[in-house]
Design an enzyme around this catalytic site. Sequence first.
Site: not given
Ligand code: GUN
Length: 294
Positions: A52, A96, A119
């Site tokens: 990211k 995350q 998100d």
């Molecule tokens: N853990 C698994 N998928 C995601 C996601 O799309 N965003 C975040 N923040 N954590 C995750």
Amino acid sequence: MELLDGKLASQAIKDELTLRVAELKAEGKKVPHLAAVLVGNNGASETYVGAKVKACGEIGYRSTLVRLEDTISENRLLTVIDELNNDMDVDGILVQLPLPKHISDEKVITAILPSKDVDGFHPQSVGRLVLGQPSFISATPHGIMLLLEHYKIDTRGMHAVVVGRSNIVGRPMSILLSANTNPGNCTVTLCHSQTRNLGEICKQADIIVAALGKPEFVRAPMVKKGAIVIDVGITRVPDTSKKSGFALKGDVKFDEVAPLCSYITPVPGGVGPMTIAALMKNTFNACVERNGNE
Ligand code: GUN
């Protein structure tokens, strides 16, 4: 059978965003700034957050990676979120997941300012999505919709079977596919661990979205000829022949299922890159909406 190439489609989206950021810069306007919070050092989470942050750099966004020990208290983490909420330069915040067991995901997600919730996990974002109002959409289901759009797949009237009811993937996916949009306008069946006759239900699907996190669960007898198969799974399976010590496996037994499909996503290189593109899109929108700068 045609491959739904997430690398290609995500690159097209990132290229467009790169141009739009260059325009913002040329006009002396603020560029998007994503803050990513990583608690602990889970290997998969490190990889995802790294991807990211890297995408931000490629597009021309600012990014801040906030690394925290997995012993951090819930209160301290909430304070960090509050600081990011109040930081006028930060447009998007992502924490995350998964978080350590002593921290409530719900409390942390709800603490994020909805205008920075790139998100799409905040109850306000989910509520707006359900009501068909403009909102941040969770990156994985959003990325899948962008992939269907990129390949101009007309899903109207199709029977979509979503396997998995998680808040992050399965449930929002079911809402998006049933919405009065294109892609969308599907008749959706949402299946989960208690579903009876799962194989028979999958066999009736025009679209299968496999998001249950069980490697190679979807096998050929579960798939109708001509179906579209979207594989969300990406599980690390021990493999001594690999340098990393693991192989990445999807939820679909690809070699067996692919010959039956009209379209199928590979793993890796299918849904994964699209989630990054969707997050980048959300971050751009957060920036222009917060700063009124487009
Ligand atoms: N853990 C698994 N998928 C995601 C996601 O799309 N965003 C975040 N923040 N954590 C995750």
